[in-house]
Design an enzyme around this catalytic site. Structure first.
Site, PDB file in Angstrom:
ATOM      1  N   TYR A 119       0.785  -1.155  -0.036  1.00  0.00           N
ATOM      2  CA  TYR A 119       0.267  -0.134  -0.045  1.00  0.00           C
ATOM      3  C   TYR A 119       0.976   1.126   0.050  1.00  0.00           C
ATOM      4  O   TYR A 119       1.758   1.148   0.515  1.00  0.00           O
ATOM      5  CB  TYR A 119      -1.018   0.029   1.246  1.00  0.00           C
ATOM      6  CG  TYR A 119      -1.714   1.383   1.332  1.00  0.00           C
ATOM      7  CD1 TYR A 119      -3.024   1.277   0.632  1.00  0.00           C
ATOM      8  CD2 TYR A 119      -1.108   2.525   2.063  1.00  0.00           C
ATOM      9  CE1 TYR A 119      -3.651   2.302   0.802  1.00  0.00           C
ATOM     10  CE2 TYR A 119      -2.076   3.438   2.234  1.00  0.00           C
ATOM     11  CZ  TYR A 119      -3.359   3.656   1.684  1.00  0.00           C
ATOM     12  OH  TYR A 119      -4.319   4.774   1.607  1.00  0.00           O
ATOM     13  N   GLU A 207      -3.637   7.458  -4.203  1.00  0.00           N
ATOM     14  CA  GLU A 207      -3.424   6.345  -3.619  1.00  0.00           C
ATOM     15  C   GLU A 207      -3.231   5.019  -4.595  1.00  0.00           C
ATOM     16  O   GLU A 207      -4.066   4.835  -5.493  1.00  0.00           O
ATOM     17  CB  GLU A 207      -4.968   5.955  -2.768  1.00  0.00           C
ATOM     18  CG  GLU A 207      -4.880   4.803  -1.783  1.00  0.00           C
ATOM     19  CD  GLU A 207      -6.174   4.599  -1.271  1.00  0.00           C
ATOM     20  OE1 GLU A 207      -7.136   4.552  -1.700  1.00  0.00           O
ATOM     21  OE2 GLU A 207      -6.355   4.247   0.182  1.00  0.00           O
TER      22      GLU A 207
END
Ligand code: ADP
Ligand code: MG
Length: 399
Positions: A119, A207
Site C-alpha cells: 500500500y 492512493e
C-alpha cells in the site's frame, strides 16, 4: 475532482511509472478489441467507477454468487461475457453506499502474476503542512482496518517542501515496505516519481492499493485513485478534460456551472448563504434548533440575481427540502440588490415551501422593505437565532 483508474494510470505512466498495459472500453465490442491488443493469456476486466472496493463489490442485478467489479478472465471469450455482465449494471461496494453506481466504462488490462501486494498513498497533510507518503506492507486490503487493528504496520514519511524529495525519503519508503536489493531501488525511484507527479499535477490525494511486486521482480501500480485540487485545475486542462460528470451528484454539477459551492446533505432545510463561515454557522444553528440542513450552499461574495435564482432552483430540485433559510450578509453586495434577486428567483421558481430570510448589512432596511412588499409569503428574521427558530417551526407546522 476525481478521475477514473485508467485515467490516473495514463497520467502516472507519463512520469515513467510502471502500470500494466490496458485500454478503456464503453461497449462489449470495445472490450473485446482491447483484449485482442493485449498479450494474454490472463486479462483483467475492471469496472470504472469513482469508488473503491470494486473487487469485493456485488452487482445489484446479478445474484449473490456472481463475480464482482474486478474480474480475472482467462480468454477473450471470458472478457466478452464479463463485459456483457458488467456494463450497464449497478455495482455496490463499501464506498458507493447502498444505491451503488452504474458501470458505464470498463478497463481491460493485462493480468499480472502477483508475488506481494503493498500500500502507498500520498496526501497533503494539513497538520504538518507537508506532503505525506503513507506506506504499508499490508496492501490489497482495506487500509482503514489495518490502521485500526495493526497501526504499527503503517509508516508515514513527510517531505519538507523546502528540501523537496530527498534520497533518504526514498530509503525510508523502501525500508518501511521491507524491500531489499533491486526492489528497494525500484521503490526509491517510484517514490520520487510519485512525488514529482503529485506536485506537477496539483493532486489532493493519490492512493495506490495495491502496489505489487510481480513474480518477475518488478514493481507495478495495479490500482490507483487520484483526486485533484479544484482550485488548481485551470493549470491542467488535460486533467480537467478527464472529468466524468456522470460520476458526480447532478445537483453538484449544476451548482458548479454557476460557481456555487454546493454540497448535498441529508436534512430537510435548504440553506442559501454567502460565505463559507456563515454557511457553517447557519448549518450549526439549524441543528441546534433540532432540525438538519439539506445542503451546504455558499453563493459567494458577488451573488447576482442569476446566481440566486440558480441556487433556489438547485435547492428546490431536492425532494427532501421542506423549507428554505436564506442568510445573507450584504457587504460587497447590498441588501436591496440581494432582496431583488430573492424576490425574482422566488417568483420564477414558484416557491412551494416556507422561506425565511435574514438579511444584515448595507441597505438592510431597503432590502427588508422589498421583501415585505413583494406579495410573497417570505418570513423575515432579525438575526441568526431568530431565523433558525422560525424556519424550524415553519417546517414543523407545514408537516
Ligand atoms: P478495488 O480496490 O476497487 O477492489 P483493485 O484494482 O485493487 O480494485 O483490484 C482488487 C484486487 O484484484 C487487487 O488487490 C488484485 O489482487 C486484483 N487485481 C487487480 N488488477 C489486477 C491485475 N491487473 N492483475 C492481477 N490481479 C489484479
Ligand atoms: Mg484497490
Amino acid at each position: 475532482m476525481n478521475i477514473h483508474e485508467y485515467q490516473a494510470k495514463e497520467l502516472l505512466s507519463k512520469f515513467g511509472i510502471g502500470v500494466p498495459t490496458g485500454y478503456p472500453a464503453l461497449t462489449v465490442e470495445e472490450a473485446v478489441e482491447a483484449a485482442k491488443k493485449l498479450p494474454g493469456p490472463l486479462y483483467v476486466v475492471k469496472a470504472q467507477i469513482h469508488a473503491g472496493g470494486r473487487g469485493k463489490g456485488k452487482f445489484k442485478e446479478l445474484g449473490p454468487d456472481a463475480k464482482g467489479g474486478v474480474r480475472l478472465a482467462k480468454s477473450i471469450g471470458d472478457v466478452e461475457s464479463d463485459a456483457r455482465e458488467m456494463l450497464g449494471n449497478t455495482l455496490v461496494t463499501v464506498q458507493t453506499g447502498e444505491a451503488g453506481k452504474q458501470v458505464n466504462r470498463l478497463y481491460v488490462t493485462d493480468g499480472v502474476d502477483i508475488a506481494k501486494e503493498y500500500y502507498l498513498s500520498m496526501l497533503v497533510d494539513r497538520a504538518t503542512g507537508r506532503i505525506a507518503m503513507i506506506v504499508s506492507t499490508e496492501g490489497g486490503m482495506d487500509i482503514e482496518t489495518v490502521a485500526h487493528e495493526t497501526p504499527e504496520k503503517i509508516t508515514t514519511v513527510t517531505i519538507d517542501p523546502a528540501t523537496g524529495f530527498m534520497p533518504h525519503h526514498g530509503r525510508a519508503v523502501a525500508f518501511a515496505l521491507k524491500l531489499e536489493g533491486q526492489l528497494a531501488k525500484a521503490a526509491q525511484k517510484l517514490a520520487k516519481q510519485l512525488y514529482d507527479a503529485f506536485l506537477a499535477l496539483d493532486c489532493a490525494m493519490l492512493e495506490i492499493n495495491p502496489l505489487v511486486e510481480t513474480e518477475g521482480g518488478e514493481l507495478l501500480v495495479l490500482d490507483t485513485k487520484m483526486s485533484f485540487d479544484s482550485n488548481a485545475l485551470y493549470r491542467h486542462p488535460d486533467v480537467e478534460a478527464m472529468r466524468d460528470e456522470t460520476e458526480e451528484d447532478p445537483m453538484e454539477v449544476e451548482a458548479s456551472k454557476y460557481d456555487l459551492a454546493y454540497i448535498k446533505l441529508d436534512g430537510n432545510i435548504g440553506c442559501m448563504v454567502n460565505g463559507a463561515g456563515l454557511a457553517m454557522a447557519t448549518m450549526d444553528i439549524i441543528k441546534l434548533n433540532g432540525a438538519f440542513p439539506a445542503n451546504f450552499l455558499d453563493v459567494g461574495g458577488g451573488a447576482t440575481t442569476e446566481k440566486v435564482t440558480a441556487a433556489f432552483k438547485i435547492i428546490l430540485s431536492d425532494p427532501a427540502v421542506e423549507g428554505i433559510l436564506v442568510n445573507i450578509f450584504g457587504g460587497i453586495m447590498k441588501c436591496d440588490i440581494i432582496a431583488d434577486g430573492i424576490v425574482a428567483a422566488a417568483k420564477e421558481v414558484n416557491l412551494s415551501v416556507p422561506l425565511v430570510v435574514r438579511l444584515e448589512g448595507t441597505n438592510v432596511e431597503k432590502g427588508k422593505e422589498i421583501l415585505a412588499n413583494s406579495g410573497l409569503p417570505i418570513v423575515p428574521a432579525d438575526d441568526l437565532g431568530d431565523a433558525a427558530r422560525k424556519i424550524v417551526s415553519q417546517v414543523k407546522e407545514a408537516a
